[in-house]
Design a protein around this motif. Structure first.
Motif, PDB file in Angstrom:
ATOM      1  N   ALA A   4       0.813  -1.218   0.000  1.00  0.00           N
ATOM      2  CA  ALA A   4       0.000   0.000   0.000  1.00  0.00           C
ATOM      3  C   ALA A   4       0.844   1.263   0.000  1.00  0.00           C
ATOM      4  N   GLY A   5       2.160   1.094   0.050  1.00  0.00           N
ATOM      5  CA  GLY A   5       3.057   2.247   0.037  1.00  0.00           C
ATOM      6  C   GLY A   5       3.126   2.990   1.354  1.00  0.00           C
ATOM      7  N   ILE A   6       2.827   2.279   2.469  1.00  0.00           N
ATOM      8  CA  ILE A   6       2.837   2.909   3.787  1.00  0.00           C
ATOM      9  C   ILE A   6       4.052   2.418   4.574  1.00  0.00           C
ATOM     10  N   PRO A   7       4.996   3.303   4.897  1.00  0.00           N
ATOM     11  CA  PRO A   7       6.173   2.871   5.667  1.00  0.00           C
ATOM     12  C   PRO A   7       5.800   2.555   7.118  1.00  0.00           C
ATOM     13  N   VAL A   8       6.531   1.613   7.707  1.00  0.00           N
ATOM     14  CA  VAL A   8       6.247   1.151   9.060  1.00  0.00           C
ATOM     15  C   VAL A   8       7.484   1.315   9.935  1.00  0.00           C
ATOM     16  N   ILE A   9       7.274   1.827  11.142  1.00  0.00           N
ATOM     17  CA  ILE A   9       8.338   1.933  12.146  1.00  0.00           C
ATOM     18  C   ILE A   9       8.010   0.977  13.283  1.00  0.00           C
ATOM     19  N   VAL A  10       8.961   0.125  13.637  1.00  0.00           N
ATOM     20  CA  VAL A  10       8.825  -0.757  14.788  1.00  0.00           C
ATOM     21  C   VAL A  10       9.334  -0.002  16.012  1.00  0.00           C
ATOM     22  N   VAL A  11       8.554  -0.010  17.083  1.00  0.00           N
ATOM     23  CA  VAL A  11       8.846   0.812  18.256  1.00  0.00           C
ATOM     24  C   VAL A  11       9.103  -0.055  19.482  1.00  0.00           C
ATOM     25  N   ASP A  12      10.128   0.253  20.233  1.00  0.00           N
ATOM     26  CA  ASP A  12      10.433  -0.310  21.547  1.00  0.00           C
ATOM     27  C   ASP A  12      10.970  -1.742  21.494  1.00  0.00           C
ATOM     28  N   ARG A  13      10.265  -2.655  20.818  1.00  0.00           N
ATOM     29  CA  ARG A  13      10.684  -4.046  20.755  1.00  0.00           C
ATOM     30  C   ARG A  13      10.990  -4.462  19.323  1.00  0.00           C
ATOM     31  N   ASN A  14      11.877  -5.400  19.181  1.00  0.00           N
ATOM     32  CA  ASN A  14      12.289  -5.852  17.855  1.00  0.00           C
ATOM     33  C   ASN A  14      11.346  -6.939  17.338  1.00  0.00           C
ATOM     34  N   ILE A  15      11.465  -7.242  16.052  1.00  0.00           N
ATOM     35  CA  ILE A  15      10.690  -8.322  15.452  1.00  0.00           C
ATOM     36  C   ILE A  15      11.609  -9.204  14.610  1.00  0.00           C
ATOM     37  N   GLN A  16      11.137 -10.403  14.313  1.00  0.00           N
ATOM     38  CA  GLN A  16      11.807 -11.297  13.380  1.00  0.00           C
ATOM     39  C   GLN A  16      10.951 -11.381  12.125  1.00  0.00           C
ATOM     40  N   THR A  17      11.563 -11.165  10.974  1.00  0.00           N
ATOM     41  CA  THR A  17      10.834 -11.187   9.720  1.00  0.00           C
ATOM     42  C   THR A  17      11.688 -11.824   8.635  1.00  0.00           C
ATOM     43  N   SER A  18      11.043 -12.444   7.669  1.00  0.00           N
ATOM     44  CA  SER A  18      11.764 -13.069   6.557  1.00  0.00           C
ATOM     45  C   SER A  18      12.304 -12.035   5.582  1.00  0.00           C
ATOM     46  N   ASP A  19      11.780 -10.811   5.662  1.00  0.00           N
ATOM     47  CA  ASP A  19      12.185  -9.752   4.736  1.00  0.00           C
ATOM     48  C   ASP A  19      12.313  -8.436   5.516  1.00  0.00           C
ATOM     49  N   PRO A  20      13.524  -8.057   5.891  1.00  0.00           N
ATOM     50  CA  PRO A  20      13.718  -6.831   6.675  1.00  0.00           C
ATOM     51  C   PRO A  20      13.225  -5.565   5.979  1.00  0.00           C
ATOM     52  N   SER A  21      13.079  -5.601   4.657  1.00  0.00           N
ATOM     53  CA  SER A  21      12.613  -4.410   3.952  1.00  0.00           C
ATOM     54  C   SER A  21      11.129  -4.139   4.176  1.00  0.00           C
ATOM     55  N   LEU A  22      10.444  -5.029   4.896  1.00  0.00           N
ATOM     56  CA  LEU A  22       9.020  -4.833   5.149  1.00  0.00           C
ATOM     57  C   LEU A  22       8.762  -3.691   6.134  1.00  0.00           C
ATOM     58  N   TYR A  23       9.791  -3.280   6.866  1.00  0.00           N
ATOM     59  CA  TYR A  23       9.617  -2.120   7.735  1.00  0.00           C
ATOM     60  C   TYR A  23      10.801  -1.177   7.561  1.00  0.00           C
ATOM     61  N   ALA A  24      10.559   0.105   7.814  1.00  0.00           N
ATOM     62  CA  ALA A  24      11.557   1.135   7.509  1.00  0.00           C
ATOM     63  C   ALA A  24      12.678   1.188   8.525  1.00  0.00           C
ATOM     64  N   GLY A  25      12.361   0.956   9.802  1.00  0.00           N
ATOM     65  CA  GLY A  25      13.383   1.038  10.834  1.00  0.00           C
ATOM     66  C   GLY A  25      12.808   0.762  12.206  1.00  0.00           C
ATOM     67  N   LEU A  26      13.704   0.651  13.164  1.00  0.00           N
ATOM     68  CA  LEU A  26      13.337   0.400  14.559  1.00  0.00           C
ATOM     69  C   LEU A  26      13.824   1.554  15.416  1.00  0.00           C
ATOM     70  N   ILE A  27      12.983   1.996  16.348  1.00  0.00           N
ATOM     71  CA  ILE A  27      13.412   2.938  17.372  1.00  0.00           C
ATOM     72  C   ILE A  27      13.089   2.337  18.733  1.00  0.00           C
TER      73      ILE A  27
END
Length: 341
Positions: A125-148
Motif C-alpha cells: 500500500a506504500g505505507i512505511p512502518v516503524i517498529v517501536v520499543d521491541r524488535n521483530i523477526q521477519t523473513s524480509d527486513p525491507s518490510l519495515y523502515a526502521g526500529l526505534i
C-alpha cells in the motif's frame, strides 16, 4: 490510582473513541472516506497510525504519553489503538490503518514473530512502518523502515556488570532468581541474553530458576508467592536465592509485595530491576532495591522526527537507540534525587 494514570485513561478513552469513529466513517462509504481523507490532506497534517501493546505498567503508560504528547507538539495527527496485550488486536488495528491510508504506521510488537503478512500489506500500500520499543523477526527486513527503541541486550549486560562490581570479592556460589518478561518478546529475550553473555563467563553466578512474569506486577507477585509457599522461603529446592533479576519495575514491586506478605526482608537480597520509575530509583535510597537499569520510555520526540522524515519520502536509520543510564547503590543519594520518570 495516580493522577497521571487517571489523566492518561481519560486521554486514552478520548483517543479510542476518536479512532473508532474514524474507522466507522471510513467504512460507511467510499465517498465518505474520500471526504475525510481530503480534509486531512488539506490540513497538511501527517496521519500516523500507532498501535500500543497496552497499559500494563507505569513505563508503558509513560511511553504512550510521550508519543501522544510529541505528536501533538509536532502537529502529527494520530489514530491510536491499545491492543490490550493481544497480537490479534494489533494485527486488526494495522489492517485498519492500511484501509484508512495513513501516512506512516508505528507499532510496539507484543511478540517478535507473526508480522510478515500485515507488513507486506502495508508495503504494497506504500505505507512505511516503524517498529517501536521491541524488535521483530521477519523473513524480509525491507518490510519495515526502521526500529526505534532501547538496546535491551546492552541493558542486560549492564545489570551483569553491576553484579560483577558488587561481588568482585565474593567467592560464590551466588544463586539468581530471574523474573523474565513476556515470552517471545524481544525485550525479555535480549535482556536475558545480554545478562547471560556476561554471567556465563563467571561461574560463581548461577541462574537457578527463571519464570515468565509477563512484565506484570500481579503475575510476578503470584509466582513469588508460589515459590515461597512451596519451598518454605525464597529458595529453589535446597538453594537459597541470593540475587533477584527482575525484567521490569512492575514485576519487582510484585516480588517485593510477596516478600512483605511473608515477612521476608528484601535487604537480605540483591535486587536488580529495569525501567527506571521514580519509585524504583527511590527504592535504591531506601535500601530495598540495589540497581535499576534505565529503559527510557520517552521515545516520542525521536519517533516523530522519524515519522516526518518518512512522510517526506526520506529514508531513516535502520536502528535508532535512545540514551539510557544505570542507577545503583554505588551512586550517592544526591545523584539519585529526583531521577526516574
Amino acid at each position: 490510582m495516580s493522577g497521571r494514570t487517571r489523566n492518561f485513561n481519560k486521554f486514552y478513552k478520548a483517543q479510542k473513541v476518536f479512532f473508532l469513529l474514524f474507522l466507522c466513517a471510513a467504512a460507511l462509504s467510499c465517498q465518505k472516506k474520500s471526504a475525510v481523507v481530503t480534509e486531512t490532506a488539506s490540513s497538511n497534517k501527517i496521519l500516523l497510525g500507532f498501535s500500543q501493546i497496552g497499559a500494563e505498567s507505569e513505563w508503558r503508560i509513560r511511553n504512550t504519553e510521550s508519543i501522544l504528547e510529541a505528536a501533538e507538539a509536532e502537529g502529527i495527527q494520530i489514530l491510536y489503538d491499545n491492543a490490550q496485550q493481544k497480537q490479534e488486536n494489533q494485527l486488526q488495528a494495522i489492517h485498519s490503518f492500511i484501509i484508512y491510508q495513513v501516512d506512516v504506521i508505528a507499532f510496539v510488537p507484543i511478540v517478535e514473530t507473526g508480522w510478515d503478512n500485515v507488513l507486506r500489506e502495508a508495503k504494497d500500500a506504500g505505507i512505511p512502518v516503524i517498529v517501536v520499543d521491541r524488535n521483530i523477526q521477519t523473513s524480509d527486513p525491507s518490510l519495515y523502515a526502521g526500529l526505534i527503541g532501547e538496546d535491551t541486550n546492552e541493558e542486560g549486560r549492564r545489570a551483569a556488570y553491576f553484579l560483577l562490581k558488587k561481588f568482585k570479592n565474593h567467592p560464590g556460589p551466588l544463586n539468581i532468581l530471574e523474573m523474565a518478561g513476556t515470552e517471545n518478546s524481544s525485550a525479555a529475550y535480549e535482556r536475558a541474553s545480554g545478562f547471560r553473555t556476561v554471567m556465563n563467563l563467571h561461574p560463581k553466578f548461577r541462574i537457578i530458576h527463571s519464570e515468565n512474569g509477563d512484565f506484570m506486577k500481579s503475575r510476578a507477585r503470584e509466582i513469588t508467592n508460589k515459590i515461597i509457599t512451596y519451598n518454605d522461603g525464597l529458595t529453589i529446592g535446597q538453594n537459597k536465592v541470593d540475587i533477584i533479576f527482575s525484567h521490569n519495575d512492575a514485576m519487582t514491586w510484585g516480588i517485593l509485595e510477596a516478600m512483605e506478605e511473608f515477612n521476608i526482608n528484601p535487604r537480605n537480597y540483591t535486587i536488580i530491576s529495569f525501567d527506571g520509575e521514580k519509585r524504583a530509583v527511590a527504592g535504591i535510597k531506601d535500601g530495598i532495591i540495589n540497581c535499576v537499569v534505565e529503559c527510557n520510555p520517552n521515545l516520542g520526540p525521536s519517533l516523530c522526527y522519524l515519522v516526518k522524515k518518512l512522510a517526506a519520502g526520506a529514508e531513516i536509520p535502520r536502528v535508532t537507540y535512545v540514551n539510557e543510564k544505570v542507577f545503583s547503590e554505588f551512586d550517592s543519594p544526591e545523584a539519585l534525587e529526583g531521577k526516574g520518570f
